[in-house]
Design a protein around this motif. Structure first.
Motif, short mmCIF file in Angstrom:
data_model
loop_
_atom_site.label_atom_id
_atom_site.label_comp_id
_atom_site.label_asym_id
_atom_site.label_seq_id
_atom_site.Cartn_x
_atom_site.Cartn_y
_atom_site.Cartn_z
N ASP A 185 31.61 27.35 47.94
CA ASP A 185 32.31 28.24 47.03
C ASP A 185 33.21 27.44 46.09
N VAL A 186 32.99 27.57 44.79
CA VAL A 186 33.80 26.82 43.83
C VAL A 186 35.26 27.22 43.92
N ALA A 187 35.55 28.49 44.24
CA ALA A 187 36.95 28.91 44.36
C ALA A 187 37.63 28.17 45.51
N ASP A 188 36.90 27.94 46.59
CA ASP A 188 37.45 27.19 47.73
C ASP A 188 37.71 25.74 47.34
N VAL A 189 36.77 25.14 46.61
CA VAL A 189 36.92 23.74 46.18
C VAL A 189 38.12 23.60 45.25
N VAL A 190 38.22 24.49 44.28
CA VAL A 190 39.32 24.42 43.32
C VAL A 190 40.66 24.62 44.01
N ALA A 191 40.73 25.61 44.89
CA ALA A 191 41.99 25.87 45.59
C ALA A 191 42.40 24.70 46.46
N PHE A 192 41.44 24.09 47.13
CA PHE A 192 41.74 22.94 47.98
C PHE A 192 42.25 21.77 47.15
N LEU A 193 41.55 21.45 46.07
CA LEU A 193 41.96 20.31 45.24
C LEU A 193 43.32 20.56 44.59
N ARG A 194 43.58 21.80 44.25
CA ARG A 194 44.87 22.14 43.62
C ARG A 194 46.02 22.10 44.63
N ASP A 195 45.78 22.60 45.83
CA ASP A 195 46.88 22.86 46.77
C ASP A 195 47.01 21.83 47.89
N GLU A 196 45.91 21.13 48.23
CA GLU A 196 45.96 20.27 49.41
C GLU A 196 45.71 18.79 49.15
N LYS A 197 45.17 18.47 47.99
CA LYS A 197 44.92 17.05 47.69
C LYS A 197 46.25 16.31 47.63
N PRO A 198 46.36 15.18 48.35
CA PRO A 198 47.59 14.38 48.25
C PRO A 198 47.84 13.96 46.80
N PRO A 199 49.11 13.85 46.41
CA PRO A 199 49.46 13.64 45.00
C PRO A 199 48.86 12.39 44.36
N MET A 200 48.62 11.33 45.16
CA MET A 200 48.15 10.08 44.57
C MET A 200 46.67 9.81 44.84
N THR A 201 45.94 10.78 45.37
CA THR A 201 44.52 10.59 45.67
C THR A 201 43.66 11.02 44.48
N HIS A 202 42.76 10.15 44.08
CA HIS A 202 41.79 10.49 43.04
C HIS A 202 40.55 11.09 43.70
N VAL A 203 40.02 12.16 43.11
CA VAL A 203 38.78 12.76 43.59
C VAL A 203 37.79 12.83 42.43
N VAL A 204 36.61 12.26 42.64
CA VAL A 204 35.58 12.22 41.60
C VAL A 204 34.42 13.12 42.01
N CYS A 205 34.04 14.03 41.12
CA CYS A 205 32.96 14.99 41.39
C CYS A 205 31.83 14.74 40.39
N THR A 206 30.62 14.52 40.89
CA THR A 206 29.50 14.25 40.00
C THR A 206 28.43 15.33 40.12
N GLY A 207 27.53 15.32 39.13
CA GLY A 207 26.39 16.22 39.15
C GLY A 207 26.32 17.07 37.89
N ARG A 208 25.12 17.48 37.57
CA ARG A 208 24.90 18.34 36.40
C ARG A 208 25.57 19.70 36.59
N ASN A 209 25.75 20.38 35.45
CA ASN A 209 26.16 21.79 35.44
C ASN A 209 27.45 22.05 36.22
N ALA A 210 28.46 21.24 35.95
CA ALA A 210 29.75 21.46 36.60
C ALA A 210 30.25 22.87 36.27
N LYS A 211 30.81 23.52 37.27
CA LYS A 211 31.33 24.88 37.09
C LYS A 211 32.58 24.84 36.20
N ASP A 212 32.74 25.90 35.41
CA ASP A 212 33.88 25.98 34.50
C ASP A 212 35.20 25.89 35.23
#
Length: 205
Positions: free
Chosen positions: A147-174
């Motif tokens: 679920d993109v909503a779950d991914v977005v919420a997690f990255l927004r709310d739980e990702k540590p402040p100094m951690t970089h997260v890279v997401c690859t692949g075609r057709n990235a969700k808006d």
């Protein structure tokens, strides 16, 4: 062609002006933060560029991790090199079993994507990891395996402040694009596959 003294003087003055303007801009860029980075588009180079950043982290002795959402058991240069030589700095988890047209088992694909996302969250939550690459997560999101909503919420709310997260692949969700700090779309202009050339070691894998 040899530059005249006047040409050299004009060039030096122009470059000095550019440097002063650049230095002024750079002086305002003082913040540091963990970025959400998206590589998408139909062109080649999304994962390749992301692995370039992983190798930069390794070169700086920065712990990092990779989770592959789609790519299966086929050997790749990046995985072989990292697991053989840099496993102490970079965890590597190939969680997928291949593209959907190869697996032909939607329920299994969903199960594996969910497992990959669970592993990704575990790795991202660890503040010791400075970068986590979620390779081909956009494909899993496109097919609603996660679920993109779950991914977005997690990255927004739980990702540590100094951690970089890279997401690859075609057709990235808006929704993921809107959240991201850095988004690059690879544009396809020409590809050898269209001329009958197969994927080759050192170029694609």
């Amino acid at each position: 062609m040899t530059a005249t003294p006047d040409d050299t003087a004009r060039h030096n003055a122009k470059m000095a002006k550019k440097k002063a303007a650049r230095d002024k801009i750079m002086a305002t860029k003082t913040d540091e933060k963990g970025l959400v980075i998206v590589h998408t588009g139909k062109g080649k180079g999304k994962s390749s560029s992301a692995f370039g950043m992983i190798f930069r982290c390794i070169a700086h002795d920065m712990p990092c991790a990779v989770v592959q959402f789609i790519k299966g058991g086929m050997s790749t240069g990046e995985r072989d090199l990292i697991t053989a030589h840099f496993g102490d700095l970079c965890e590597f988890h190939t969680m997928g079993e291949g593209f959907t047209w190869e697996t032909q088992d939607k329920s299994r694909d969903i199960e594996m994507a969910q497992a990959a996302w669970a592993k990704a969250k575990e790795l991202i939550r660890d503040p010791g990891n400075r970068m986590v690459l979620l390779d081909e997560i956009n494909i899993a999101l496109r097919y609603d395996y996660i679920d993109v909503a779950d991914v977005v919420a997690f990255l927004r709310d739980e990702k540590p402040p100094m951690t970089h997260v890279v997401c690859t692949g075609r057709n990235a969700k808006d929704a993921l694009i809107d959240l991201a700090d850095l988004v690059t779309e690879m544009e396809l202009i020409k590809h050898p596959f269209r001329s009958g050339v197969k994927a080759q070691a050192g170029v694609e894998f």
